[in-house]
Design a protein around this motif. Structure first.
Motif, short mmCIF file in Angstrom:
data_model
loop_
_atom_site.label_atom_id
_atom_site.label_comp_id
_atom_site.label_asym_id
_atom_site.label_seq_id
_atom_site.Cartn_x
_atom_site.Cartn_y
_atom_site.Cartn_z
N GLN A 152 0.70 -1.22 0.12
CA GLN A 152 -0.02 -0.19 -0.07
C GLN A 152 0.82 1.10 0.00
O GLN A 152 0.54 2.41 -0.63
CB GLN A 152 -1.01 -0.06 1.30
N ARG A 153 2.03 1.27 0.72
CA ARG A 153 2.79 2.28 0.68
C ARG A 153 3.57 2.66 -0.75
O ARG A 153 3.58 3.46 -1.19
CB ARG A 153 4.11 1.98 1.72
N ALA A 154 4.00 1.47 -1.36
CA ALA A 154 4.45 1.67 -2.71
C ALA A 154 3.49 2.15 -3.71
O ALA A 154 3.63 2.89 -4.50
CB ALA A 154 5.15 0.21 -3.51
N ARG A 155 2.21 1.60 -3.71
CA ARG A 155 0.98 2.03 -4.42
C ARG A 155 0.75 3.43 -4.21
O ARG A 155 0.70 4.14 -4.98
CB ARG A 155 -0.38 1.33 -3.97
N GLY A 156 0.77 4.03 -2.87
CA GLY A 156 0.42 5.39 -2.29
C GLY A 156 1.57 6.29 -3.43
O GLY A 156 1.26 7.30 -3.81
N LYS A 157 2.89 5.95 -3.26
CA LYS A 157 3.87 6.56 -3.71
C LYS A 157 3.69 6.70 -5.28
O LYS A 157 3.83 8.02 -5.89
CB LYS A 157 5.42 6.11 -3.41
N LYS A 158 3.43 5.73 -5.62
CA LYS A 158 3.25 5.55 -7.07
C LYS A 158 2.30 6.42 -7.67
O LYS A 158 2.35 7.12 -8.71
CB LYS A 158 2.95 4.08 -7.95
N LEU A 159 1.07 6.36 -6.89
CA LEU A 159 -0.06 7.34 -7.38
C LEU A 159 0.28 8.59 -6.89
O LEU A 159 -0.11 9.46 -7.85
CB LEU A 159 -1.37 6.69 -6.46
N LEU A 160 0.92 8.91 -5.92
CA LEU A 160 1.08 10.37 -5.73
C LEU A 160 1.96 11.04 -6.77
O LEU A 160 2.07 12.07 -7.20
CB LEU A 160 1.92 10.50 -4.45
N GLN A 161 2.97 10.02 -7.34
CA GLN A 161 3.77 10.35 -8.20
C GLN A 161 3.01 10.79 -9.53
O GLN A 161 3.43 11.79 -10.42
CB GLN A 161 5.05 9.32 -8.58
N GLU A 162 2.25 9.98 -9.87
CA GLU A 162 1.30 10.36 -11.11
C GLU A 162 0.46 11.65 -10.78
O GLU A 162 0.26 12.56 -11.67
CB GLU A 162 0.27 9.22 -11.48
N LEU A 164 0.85 14.22 -8.81
CA LEU A 164 1.84 15.42 -8.65
C LEU A 164 2.57 15.74 -9.73
O LEU A 164 3.35 16.78 -9.89
CB LEU A 164 2.65 15.14 -7.22
N LYS A 165 2.96 14.85 -10.51
CA LYS A 165 3.76 14.85 -11.86
C LYS A 165 4.97 15.48 -11.64
O LYS A 165 5.78 15.04 -10.80
CB LYS A 165 2.77 15.70 -12.85
N ASP A 166 5.29 16.81 -12.19
CA ASP A 166 6.61 17.47 -11.94
C ASP A 166 6.80 17.82 -10.75
O ASP A 166 7.96 17.86 -10.05
CB ASP A 166 6.67 18.72 -12.84
N LEU A 167 6.02 18.01 -9.84
CA LEU A 167 5.83 18.46 -8.35
C LEU A 167 6.46 17.26 -7.36
O LEU A 167 6.99 17.54 -6.44
CB LEU A 167 4.60 18.73 -8.24
N PHE A 168 6.39 16.14 -8.08
CA PHE A 168 6.60 15.20 -7.21
C PHE A 168 8.24 15.09 -6.84
O PHE A 168 8.65 14.85 -5.52
CB PHE A 168 6.34 13.80 -7.60
N SER A 169 9.24 15.55 -7.78
CA SER A 169 10.53 15.46 -7.43
C SER A 169 10.98 16.67 -6.67
O SER A 169 11.86 16.50 -5.66
CB SER A 169 11.26 15.76 -8.88
N ILE A 170 10.16 17.86 -6.71
CA ILE A 170 10.64 18.83 -5.72
C ILE A 170 9.81 18.61 -4.62
O ILE A 170 10.68 18.53 -3.52
CB ILE A 170 9.67 20.25 -6.43
N ALA A 171 8.93 17.93 -4.27
CA ALA A 171 8.36 17.64 -3.00
C ALA A 171 9.12 16.49 -2.40
O ALA A 171 9.29 16.57 -1.09
CB ALA A 171 6.73 16.93 -3.10
N SER A 172 9.77 15.59 -3.08
CA SER A 172 10.43 14.59 -2.65
C SER A 172 11.92 15.19 -1.85
O SER A 172 12.33 14.42 -0.88
CB SER A 172 10.82 13.41 -3.46
N VAL A 173 12.31 16.22 -2.47
CA VAL A 173 13.59 16.78 -2.19
C VAL A 173 13.25 17.79 -0.79
O VAL A 173 13.87 17.57 0.23
CB VAL A 173 14.15 17.70 -3.14
N ILE A 174 12.09 18.50 -0.88
CA ILE A 174 11.84 19.37 0.12
C ILE A 174 11.35 18.65 1.29
O ILE A 174 11.74 18.82 2.53
CB ILE A 174 10.69 20.49 -0.27
#
Length: 179
Positions: A152-162, A164-174
């Motif tokens: 479920q955690r992996a699924r959540g990350k994958k869905l969030l990446q979809e 949030l699109k470009d924002l996901f990489s910024i969010a994962s850094v911040i």
């Protein structure tokens, strides 16, 4: 003893006139008094003597004038540095505000995206990343297997990446501890 009497006479004769003179430059009577007092202290400490009253008067007025100019120059330098520091602090505050505002916006987008997750995935994600519970604690609390929590955690990350699109990489850094 003679020197003390002479100094008292000079002080009595010139103090108020010199304070008035200095106040024209300083615009502050207390500061003017300090300057005049300093001039008299210098005369006393250096034991300066004068050949006549005109030389004494010229020395006193000239000393007060130069002391006022020195003080005003020093104040000007101080004020310029103070203004520069204030401007720098304002710039830093503005930058901090902007950074905080951006972080708030990114965080808001992340939480909005988390709310879009399927119900079970959302529960696992919130407990794992927001409440910071480990996998075993989440499994026990939700009465599910640890394998289910991991998936479920992996699924959540994958869905969030979809989501949030470009924002996901910024969010994962911040917010690296969050995602």
């Amino acid at each position: 003893m003679e020197n003390k009497k002479n100094m008292k006479r000079i002080y009595d004769d010139y103090y108020h006139r010199l304070c008035f003179y200095a106040a024209k430059y300083m615009k502050d009577i207390e500061e003017a008094k300090d300057i005049v007092q300093d001039v008299f202290v210098k005369i006393w400490e250096r034991e300066i003597s004068f050949s006549n009253e005109l030389a004494l008067s010229a020395y006193l007025y000239s000393s007060v004038y130069h002391a006022c100019i020195d003080r005003l120059t020093l104040q000007g330098i101080h004020n310029r540095h103070h203004l520069r520091i204030q401007k720098t602090n304002h710039d830093i505050d503005s930058a901090n505000y902007l950074n905080k505002r951006i972080e708030d916006e990114v965080l808001w987008e992340i939480f909005e995206a988390v709310e879009q997750l399927p119900e079970e995935c959302k529960k696992v994600f919130k407990l794992s990343y927001i409440e910071k519970l480990d996998i075993a604690q989440v499994a026990k609390l939700l009465n599910i297997s640890e394998h289910t929590v991991k998936s479920q955690r992996a699924r959540g990350k994958k869905l969030l990446q979809e989501y949030l699109k470009d924002l996901f990489s910024i969010a994962s850094v911040i917010f690296s501890p969050l995602i």
